[in-house]
Design an enzyme around this catalytic site. Structure first.
Site: not given
Ligand code: MOS
Length: 726
Positions: A457, A616-617, A689-690, A693
């Protein structure tokens, strides 16, 4: 750029796993067990079998046994070889709410009614579900690394300032909008298609192939859209197994969808935690010792470890650090990854402790963090690929107005409200996992890009289309990104903040390979370009051009002139050797203002400023939404979310969204999200970079720290409900 699938979603055209209308479809509803530990003595299914529309009632007595169920060996991988909970395997009850029967009928309502008629008699055994009462049964995780230690274990004893405290966090439930579901369709005995809610079609494929001992290519997983998951759909759970078992038994396609209450403990949850932190500093606030000991609950049949202590190894510069992780096995279902699985609870402990220490030192909590800034990875001693946490601190404190904070607790107020400012740092590992992608350019100018990743999503299809557009110069309107199917090139699923770094890089690499192929065809058309180096070409407006402007030819013309229906490139992409020499993390700095009503202790988050370094976004709109979601999660964790077990029965008492409080719009304040948006060119070719989370990490601590600043009360146990402030 808006979401490429936004219209499909708001019009209901996007098809989720449970929404496929398969001919001859039957419906399965699980009946859940009532005790936490023991055995099934007898099951009476007579009334259920006679109920209208019933096709079959399945229990452990008549279920076909997946051949992979037998002979499993112990493992601490949550996706174990046969030690996971095996649906309808035998009469053993391992947790309250465990599936004991599957009612299959011609409609969902009839299946639900039949499930209610199944009568079970049990032989009860004493259960243990109370983590705090079972701390002395804690065990070391079998497959974790050894306890972590660097430097001098005794440095704490000689520190000028010390702090030793214990922090508690609660069971937190994912509660995505879309319930977990599976439709299983067997073709003969050795082939199956499963429409499935999953964060990874390759993982679902592997798990189901293993359970039924099938060839992997004979298991087809389809999962085009997912309505939220947060870690809970990263492995196979009872609904997939019940659907495959029931479909096998009845010879009909079978759909199993969990009800909201079943989602609370049948598909994992964030484990409860007890964390002990010890910090030591010099007189000037330089950390000389950090000890972090974390306990999390697991089930009796699997070991699930959340990564609660690893951030402590890398966030601050400190020579003497030890961490330890212990599991408390209980008669409950297995927990699982839940948004920033270890970092969210771990940062509550560490970042609260640092705040506590700052008051001892009479030092601004932000200053304390700056004094302990790690300029290289203090654990591996590797350089950072990029780290802009200092910039996060600077921008965040300026945007928030941190300098207006009166350092004394209980010193700020607005009317009847005590006002508190708190902050915290956040860190989350940045990785790139091997992933594959295929790019197909058609003669009509459309570009199809494929990879077997998922989109829970967050907008994966959107940013992958953007990445493909950037790499090829083909406009996004001409690009279609396909995901959520195990037959597509294998790729990492959507978890661990890995999708953009891993799949985004693969998409980029596939598109770069594709344009190289196009250049080769162009050179056939225009032999004078034979010696033009690759970096002399640019790609824009659906054309390949030379930098000097001498050549500009549309991809479609290249295909037409070469008489090609399409050209295609597929790459298996992974991180570089060079990247292994560096340490990579995403970061955030979060600043929070809370108001606590002086008479009622009502607690409100008034403002959040979050500044994020995630490389980078790729898309500001979807990225910002990700962080809004993370912060809402953090607010829920800090102030509301807790699933309570009644230990007399070992049963979860809070199993619906009326009693399990999640933040609603009225609880969410103005959230200001800013990105540093500087490329990390070492970790990935696209500079990302991610992001999934890192945004939640530190939020609960920042809120608890603000509550202390407002009230002078240090709350070390989440959630911070008004009663805890009395
Ligand atoms: Mo996330 S907790 O690695 O779906």
């Amino acid at each position: 750029m808006n979401r490429v699938d936004g219209k499909l979603k708001v019009t209901g055209a996007a098809k989720y796993a449970a929404e496929y209308n398969i001919p001859n479809l039957a419906y399965g509803v699980l009946a859940s067990g009532a005790i936490a530990r023991g055995r099934i003595k007898s099951i009476d299914t007579a009334a259920a079998e006679k109920a209208p529309g019933v096709i079959a009632i399945i229990t452990h007595l008549n279920a076909p046994k997946p051949p992979g169920y037998a002979g499993g060996k112990e493992s601490s991988d949550p996706r174990t070889d046969g030690r996971e909970y095996r649906v309808f395997y035998n009469n053993v009850i391992l947790y309250s709410g465990q599936p004991v029967a599957l009612a299959i009928a011609d409609t969902f309502e009839r299946a639900r009614y039949a499930a209610s008629l199944v009568k079970v008699q049990y032989v009860k055994e004493p259960h243990q579900t109370d983590m705090l009462a079972n701390m002395d049964h804690a065990v070391a995780p079998k497959e974790e690394g050894p306890d972590y230690n660097r430097g001098d274990k005794n440095a704490f004893n000689s520190a000028a300032y010390t702090l030793a405290q214990e922090y508690h966090t609660q069971l937190q439930v994912h509660n995505p909008m879309e319930p977990h579901s599976a439709i299983a369709v067997w073709e003969g005995n050795d082939k199956i298609t499963v429409y499935n809610k999953t964060q990874s079609s390759p993982i679902a494929q592997e798990d189901i192939a293993k359970a039924w001992k099938l060839e992997k290519e004979n298991v087809h997983i389809i999962s085009h859209f997912v309505g939220g998951a947060f870690g809970g759909a990263s492995r196979v759970w009872p609904e997939e197994m019940a659907a495959t078992i029931g479909a096998k038994k009845t010879g009909r396609p079978l759909k199993v969808v969990f009800s909201r209450d079943q989602l609370f403990n049948m598909v994992g949850y964030r484990p409860q935690s007890v964390q002990k932190i010890k910090l030591g500093t010099t007189k000037n606030g330089k950390l000389t010792a950090i000890h972090h000991e974390a306990f999390g609950n697991t089930s009796t049949y699997e070991q699930f470890t959340a990564n609660m202590t690893s951030l402590t190894q890398a966030l601050y510069d400190c020579d003497n650090v030890s961490t330890k992780y212990r599991l408390v096995p209980l008669d409950v279902s297995t927990p699982c990854w839940t948004r920033a699985p270890g970092e969210a609870p771990g940062s509550f402990a560490l970042e609260s402790a640092l705040d506590e220490l700052s008051y001892q030192l009479k030092m601004d909590p932000l200053e304390l963090r700056k004094r302990n800034y790690a300029t290289q990875d203090p654990s591996s001693k590797q350089p950072w690929s990029t780290k802009f946490l200092n910039e996060c601190y600077e921008r965040g404190s300026a945007q928030f107005g941190w300098d207006k904070r009166n350092p004394a607790p209980q010193s700020m107020s607005k009317g009847d409200w005590l006002i508190g400012y708190g902050m915290a740092s956040g860190i989350y590992g940045a990785w790139r996992a091997p992933s594959s992608a295929r790019a197909v350019l058609n003669s009509d100018g459309t570009l199809i890009v494929q990879s077997a990743t998922a989109d829970v999503g967050v907008g994966t299809a959107t940013i992958m289309s953007q990445i493909a557009a950037d790499a090829t110069g083909i406009s996004v309107e001409q690009i279609k990104f396909e995901l959520g199917d195990s037959r597509l090139p294998p790729a990492i699923g959507q978890f661990g903040s890995l999708t953009t770094t891993s799949v985004g890089s693969a998409v980029n690499d596939a598109c770069v390979a594709l344009r190289q192929k196009a250049i080769e065809y162009l050179r056939k058309i225009q032999p004078s370009l034979q010696n033009t180096p690759a970096d002399e070409f640019i790609f824009s407006e659906g054309k390949i051009k030379t930098k000097d402007g001498g050549v500009a030819i549309a991809y479609t013309d290249i295909l037409k002139q070469q008489n090609l229906p399409s050209i295609e490139a597929r790459v298996d992409s992974k991180g570089s050797e060079e990247a292994n020499k560096y340490s990579s993390y995403s970061y955030n700095a979060s600043f929070v203002e809370v108001g606590v009503h002086a008479l009622t202790n009502q607690l409100k988050v008034n403002r959040v400023v979050s500044v994020i370094d995630a490389g980078r976004i790729m898309n500001m709109k979807t990225a910002r939404s990700q962080v809004y979601g993370s912060i809402a999660w953090g607010i829920g964790m800090a102030l509301m979310e807790e699933s309570v077990i009644d230990h007399r029965y070992g049963r979860w008492m809070i199993k619906d969204l009326a009693d399990y409080h999640v933040p609603v719009n009225a609880d969410i304040p103005d959230i200001e999200v800013t990105f540093i948006d500087k490329s990390d060119d070492i970790l990935t070719p696209i500079g990302a970079k991610g992001l999934g989370e890192v945004g939640i990490v530190g939020i609960a601590a920042a809120i608890a720290n603000a509550v202390y600043h407002a009230t002078g009360k240090r709350i070390r146990e989440l959630p911070i409900t008004p009663d805890r402030l009395i």
